[in-house]
Write an enzyme that holds these catalytic residues in place. Structure first.
Site, mmCIF file in Angstrom:
data_model
loop_
_atom_site.group_PDB
_atom_site.id
_atom_site.type_symbol
_atom_site.label_atom_id
_atom_site.label_comp_id
_atom_site.label_asym_id
_atom_site.label_seq_id
_atom_site.Cartn_x
_atom_site.Cartn_y
_atom_site.Cartn_z
ATOM 1 N N SER A 9 57.494 66.732 -46.050
ATOM 2 C CA SER A 9 57.462 67.523 -47.196
ATOM 3 C C SER A 9 57.982 66.841 -48.402
ATOM 4 C CB SER A 9 57.922 68.895 -46.891
ATOM 5 O OG SER A 9 58.150 69.597 -48.243
ATOM 6 N N HIS A 34 52.726 66.958 -46.634
ATOM 7 C CA HIS A 34 53.051 68.348 -46.880
ATOM 8 C C HIS A 34 53.502 68.568 -48.513
ATOM 9 C CE1 HIS A 34 53.521 72.635 -45.360
ATOM 10 N NE2 HIS A 34 54.656 72.658 -46.171
ATOM 11 N N ASP A 36 54.454 71.567 -50.905
ATOM 12 C CA ASP A 36 54.865 73.050 -51.486
ATOM 13 C C ASP A 36 54.719 73.340 -52.699
ATOM 14 O OD1 ASP A 36 56.048 73.618 -48.617
ATOM 15 O OD2 ASP A 36 57.498 72.143 -48.961
ATOM 16 N N MET A 38 54.968 76.061 -55.301
ATOM 17 C CA MET A 38 55.658 77.422 -55.506
ATOM 18 C C MET A 38 55.357 78.004 -56.978
ATOM 19 S SD MET A 38 59.131 76.519 -53.323
ATOM 20 C CE MET A 38 59.214 75.772 -52.070
ATOM 21 N N HIS A 67 50.467 73.746 -48.826
ATOM 22 C CA HIS A 67 50.988 75.206 -48.453
ATOM 23 C C HIS A 67 51.371 75.803 -49.857
ATOM 24 C CE1 HIS A 67 55.016 76.826 -46.727
ATOM 25 N NE2 HIS A 67 53.789 77.938 -47.080
ATOM 26 N N MET A 69 52.443 78.790 -51.767
ATOM 27 C CA MET A 69 53.479 79.973 -52.108
ATOM 28 C C MET A 69 53.440 80.554 -53.140
ATOM 29 S SD MET A 69 56.586 78.049 -49.695
ATOM 30 C CE MET A 69 55.800 76.408 -50.110
ATOM 31 N N MET A 138 56.433 79.813 -40.874
ATOM 32 C CA MET A 138 57.611 79.645 -41.483
ATOM 33 C C MET A 138 58.864 79.837 -40.830
ATOM 34 S SD MET A 138 56.838 78.405 -44.257
ATOM 35 C CE MET A 138 58.704 78.150 -44.761
ATOM 36 N N ASP A 176 57.523 75.158 -40.178
ATOM 37 C CA ASP A 176 58.041 74.562 -41.316
ATOM 38 C C ASP A 176 59.437 75.239 -41.982
ATOM 39 O OD1 ASP A 176 58.372 73.712 -44.203
ATOM 40 O OD2 ASP A 176 56.234 74.817 -44.791
#
Ligand code: DX5
Ligand code: ZN
Length: 220
Positions: A9, A34, A36, A38, A67, A69, A138, A176
């Protein structure tokens, strides 16, 4: 059983030299990168969007594992689909019309994933599991790297793996958060296929060696 995969990540990477961080894990044959995303609303942290993922893609041929979020993922789906990641995953807790989102992702030729917060039961996905490519469990509350693994999420992975077997389904299970050398093998035995690792790789002095050690523990 298909080959398990390690997905470093970049949340924990060195952003003063993202290319170097990516090359370090590339040298260890990392399987996915990966990413993330957000938004400061679905989770209390803000990270990056499609532009940075495009930059990461220019540094490597390793496929991207995105991913999301974010609230209202439907509003931003196209921007991420245009990147043609390997997987595009949104949170069930953030989606009003999850079925429609899965269809949109698959129609774009991208593998569709749905993520579950630790306290969300996998039965939320019951009607979707047959169409999903990925369930992202998660194992910390999303928002930050470097948190402690939440033990009860291992049982969720076991139940998802049992369900998959019993119903002849093909979704991959990804975990994750809080994953490292201390727990990767037991999570593999629980049925996890894809292991996201942020701080256990990028907080190590040698991210290449750290990735190799994780892969070795999975025998790949
Ligand atoms: C947390 C993110 C994770 C994070 C994991 O919200 O979704 O992908 O990078 O970091 P570690 O491996 O440090 O727990
Ligand atoms: Zn993540």
């Amino acid at each position: 059983m298909s080959k398990s995969q390690v997905a470093p990540s970049i949340l924990s990477a060195d952003f003063t030299n993202l290319e170097k961080s990516i090359r370090q894990v590339e040298l260890a044959n990392a399987d996915l990168i990966h990413c993330d995303v957000m938004d400061g609303r679905f989770v209390p942290n803000i990270t990056f969007g499609p532009m940075l993922i495009r930059t990461a893609q220019r540094c490597t041929k390793i496929p991207m594992d995105v991913h999301l979020m974010i609230v209202q993922p439907e509003d931003h789906l196209d921007a991420f689909l245009n990147l043609k990641p390997e997987y595009l995953t949104f949170h069930i807790e953030a989606a009003t019309h999850a079925d429609r989102l899965v269809q949109r992702i698959k129609e774009a030729g991208v593998k569709a994933g749905i993520s579950l917060n630790p306290a969300t039961h996998e039965s939320e996905l019951e009607y979707l599991l047959e169409t999903l490519d990925l369930v992202l469990v998660m194992s910390v509350n999303p928002g930050f790297g470097g948190q402690k693994f939440i033990d009860y999420t291992k049982k969720k992975t076991e139940r998802l793996a049992d369900y998959r077997e019993k119903h002849g389904l093909r979704y991959k299970i990804e975990m994750d958060g809080g994953i490292g050398e201390n727990n990767i093998q037991e999570l593999h035995s629980a049925g996890c296929d894809i292991f996201v690792a942020g701080s256990s790789i990028f907080s190590d002095d040698n991210p290449t060696a750290a990735t190799m050690r994780l892969k070795k523990l999975l025998n790949n």
